[in-house]
Design a protein around this motif. Sequence first.
Motif, PDB file in Angstrom:
ATOM      1  N   LEU A  13       0.846  -1.200   0.000  1.00 27.46           N
ATOM      2  CA  LEU A  13       0.000   0.000   0.000  1.00 27.46           C
ATOM      3  C   LEU A  13       0.876   1.244   0.000  1.00 27.46           C
ATOM      4  CD1 LEU A  13      -2.766   1.392   0.249  1.00 27.46           C
ATOM      5  CD2 LEU A  13      -2.691   0.925   2.719  1.00 27.46           C
ATOM      6  N   GLN A  14       0.703   2.054  -1.046  1.00 28.13           N
ATOM      7  CA  GLN A  14       1.451   3.308  -1.102  1.00 28.13           C
ATOM      8  C   GLN A  14       0.749   4.355  -0.264  1.00 28.13           C
ATOM      9  OE1 GLN A  14       1.523   3.113  -5.529  1.00 28.13           O
ATOM     10  NE2 GLN A  14       3.380   4.350  -5.256  1.00 28.13           N
ATOM     11  N   THR A  15       1.536   5.149   0.411  1.00 26.98           N
ATOM     12  CA  THR A  15       1.007   6.170   1.310  1.00 26.98           C
ATOM     13  C   THR A  15      -0.040   7.057   0.630  1.00 26.98           C
ATOM     14  OG1 THR A  15       3.108   6.123   2.441  1.00 26.98           O
ATOM     15  CG2 THR A  15       1.745   8.042   2.835  1.00 26.98           C
ATOM     16  N   ASN A  16       0.247   7.467  -0.591  1.00 31.37           N
ATOM     17  CA  ASN A  16      -0.678   8.397  -1.257  1.00 31.37           C
ATOM     18  C   ASN A  16      -1.985   7.755  -1.721  1.00 31.37           C
ATOM     19  OD1 ASN A  16       0.328   6.894  -3.339  1.00 31.37           O
ATOM     20  ND2 ASN A  16       0.990   8.618  -4.596  1.00 31.37           N
ATOM     21  N   LYS A  17      -2.131   6.433  -1.486  1.00 33.21           N
ATOM     22  CA  LYS A  17      -3.372   5.775  -1.913  1.00 33.21           C
ATOM     23  C   LYS A  17      -4.278   5.361  -0.753  1.00 33.21           C
ATOM     24  CE  LYS A  17      -1.865   4.443  -6.422  1.00 33.21           C
ATOM     25  NZ  LYS A  17      -1.411   3.353  -7.311  1.00 33.21           N
ATOM     26  N   VAL A  18      -3.827   5.612   0.449  1.00 34.15           N
ATOM     27  CA  VAL A  18      -4.625   5.210   1.618  1.00 34.15           C
ATOM     28  C   VAL A  18      -6.013   5.833   1.557  1.00 34.15           C
ATOM     29  CG1 VAL A  18      -4.780   5.341   4.142  1.00 34.15           C
ATOM     30  CG2 VAL A  18      -2.571   4.909   3.062  1.00 34.15           C
ATOM     31  N   LYS A  19      -6.069   7.072   1.086  1.00 26.57           N
ATOM     32  CA  LYS A  19      -7.346   7.798   1.072  1.00 26.57           C
ATOM     33  C   LYS A  19      -8.444   7.091   0.270  1.00 26.57           C
ATOM     34  CE  LYS A  19      -5.732  11.075  -2.510  1.00 26.57           C
ATOM     35  NZ  LYS A  19      -4.235  10.958  -2.422  1.00 26.57           N
ATOM     36  N   TYR A  20      -8.054   6.322  -0.736  1.00 31.83           N
ATOM     37  CA  TYR A  20      -9.062   5.674  -1.570  1.00 31.83           C
ATOM     38  C   TYR A  20      -9.750   4.492  -0.895  1.00 31.83           C
ATOM     39  CZ  TYR A  20      -6.736   8.435  -5.142  1.00 31.83           C
ATOM     40  OH  TYR A  20      -6.189   9.473  -5.853  1.00 31.83           O
ATOM     41  N   ILE A  21      -9.130   3.955   0.121  1.00 32.88           N
ATOM     42  CA  ILE A  21      -9.719   2.761   0.747  1.00 32.88           C
ATOM     43  C   ILE A  21     -10.074   2.960   2.221  1.00 32.88           C
ATOM     44  CG2 ILE A  21      -8.599   1.134  -0.835  1.00 32.88           C
ATOM     45  CD1 ILE A  21      -6.629   0.543   1.575  1.00 32.88           C
ATOM     46  N   ALA A  22      -9.620   4.078   2.795  1.00 37.09           N
ATOM     47  CA  ALA A  22      -9.733   4.288   4.245  1.00 37.09           C
ATOM     48  C   ALA A  22     -11.149   4.045   4.777  1.00 37.09           C
ATOM     49  CB  ALA A  22      -9.270   5.694   4.598  1.00 37.09           C
ATOM     50  N   GLU A  23     -12.109   4.559   4.059  1.00 38.25           N
ATOM     51  CA  GLU A  23     -13.463   4.524   4.599  1.00 38.25           C
ATOM     52  C   GLU A  23     -14.034   3.111   4.711  1.00 38.25           C
ATOM     53  OE1 GLU A  23     -15.657   7.894   3.375  1.00 38.25           O
ATOM     54  OE2 GLU A  23     -17.547   6.784   3.489  1.00 38.25           O
ATOM     55  N   ASN A  24     -13.777   2.283   3.711  1.00 36.84           N
ATOM     56  CA  ASN A  24     -14.440   0.977   3.693  1.00 36.84           C
ATOM     57  C   ASN A  24     -13.567  -0.215   4.067  1.00 36.84           C
ATOM     58  OD1 ASN A  24     -17.080   1.834   2.866  1.00 36.84           O
ATOM     59  ND2 ASN A  24     -16.163   2.324   0.884  1.00 36.84           N
ATOM     60  N   VAL A  25     -12.293   0.018   4.262  1.00 42.58           N
ATOM     61  CA  VAL A  25     -11.429  -1.144   4.505  1.00 42.58           C
ATOM     62  C   VAL A  25     -11.651  -1.701   5.915  1.00 42.58           C
ATOM     63  CG1 VAL A  25      -9.320   0.032   5.385  1.00 42.58           C
ATOM     64  CG2 VAL A  25      -9.110  -2.038   3.984  1.00 42.58           C
ATOM     65  N   HIS A  26     -11.648  -3.007   5.999  1.00 40.50           N
ATOM     66  CA  HIS A  26     -11.841  -3.684   7.287  1.00 40.50           C
ATOM     67  C   HIS A  26     -10.490  -3.938   7.953  1.00 40.50           C
ATOM     68  CE1 HIS A  26     -13.516  -6.529  10.170  1.00 40.50           C
ATOM     69  NE2 HIS A  26     -12.642  -7.439   9.780  1.00 40.50           N
ATOM     70  N   ILE A  54       6.690   3.520   8.851  1.00 38.91           N
ATOM     71  CA  ILE A  54       6.123   4.501   9.780  1.00 38.91           C
ATOM     72  C   ILE A  54       5.333   5.555   9.017  1.00 38.91           C
ATOM     73  CG2 ILE A  54       6.705   6.253  11.521  1.00 38.91           C
ATOM     74  CD1 ILE A  54       8.627   4.330  12.638  1.00 38.91           C
ATOM     75  N   SER A  55       5.815   5.926   7.847  1.00 40.95           N
ATOM     76  CA  SER A  55       5.071   6.951   7.098  1.00 40.95           C
ATOM     77  C   SER A  55       3.696   6.433   6.681  1.00 40.95           C
ATOM     78  CB  SER A  55       5.869   7.450   5.897  1.00 40.95           C
ATOM     79  OG  SER A  55       6.222   6.379   5.069  1.00 40.95           O
ATOM     80  N   LEU A  56       3.603   5.148   6.379  1.00 43.00           N
ATOM     81  CA  LEU A  56       2.290   4.582   6.060  1.00 43.00           C
ATOM     82  C   LEU A  56       1.384   4.589   7.306  1.00 43.00           C
ATOM     83  CD1 LEU A  56       0.354   3.210   4.061  1.00 43.00           C
ATOM     84  CD2 LEU A  56       1.475   1.022   4.581  1.00 43.00           C
ATOM     85  N   ALA A  57       1.953   4.255   8.437  1.00 45.64           N
ATOM     86  CA  ALA A  57       1.182   4.284   9.691  1.00 45.64           C
ATOM     87  C   ALA A  57       0.668   5.692   9.967  1.00 45.64           C
ATOM     88  CB  ALA A  57       2.053   3.800  10.854  1.00 45.64           C
TER      89      ALA A  57
END
Length: 222
Positions: free
Chosen positions: A73-86, A94-97
């Motif tokens: 998972l690339q840091t700049n793509k977290v926003k696309y899945i944040a809402e629905n990911v389980h 750490i930057s991803l965290a």
Amino acid sequence: MYSLNQKISAATTKAGRSDSIHLVAVTKTIDIDRIREAISAGATDIGENKVQELSDKMKTLGNPVNYHMIGHLQTNKVKYIAENVHLIHSLDTISLAEEIDKRGRKIDKIINALVQVNISGEDTKFGISPESTIEFLESVIGFRNLRIKGLMTIAPFVGDDYILRKIFSGMYELGEKVKAINYSELEFEYLSMGMTNDFEIAIEEGSNMVRVGTGIFGKRDY
Ligand SMILES: *Cc1c(COP(=O)(O)O)cnc(C)c1O
């Protein structure tokens, strides 16, 4: 699905375990109709390794299942899945965290993740080395909108059961070590390891979450 579930319960029994094994049906490249069939046949959790594919499937399927992000998972793509990911299985920097925590805060959600461990030491794989795992955990468990739920690993394609067993049991030991520290911020629930070719060994060595694609949907045509 039926025969797979039988194999999973056989491996669980063989290992003398009575806890339940979580099955993530890996749906990469699989079309929506076949995923719907799998859901009707009892799949409750699906996993994808690409953000685009995961977010498309989230949109099309809605919320009948738990969605797992199992790939890098690339840091700049977290926003696309944040809402629905389980559950994100691939937390490894750490930057991803920090980004997961930030996105979680924005949408007022606690996002669950597993730390991906590179147990076999292959350079080509993502993940934290086993030696650095505790230190890594300690630097991210304080994040309020990120909750660490356990560990994940991808075994190498060795085709040698003895080596696989050592890898999986090493992961189990690492998980036990983490549990024994008993961090108040960490609810250790999942040890995600085992795929089509190795899930039985993984279960025998202590996995409680397996990620199976080919074993459910057949060979993928990329
Ligand atoms: C594709 C994939 C799986 C499933 O692989 P199969 O061999 O088809 O069961 C599991 N985990 C990850 C991270 C994957 O990318």
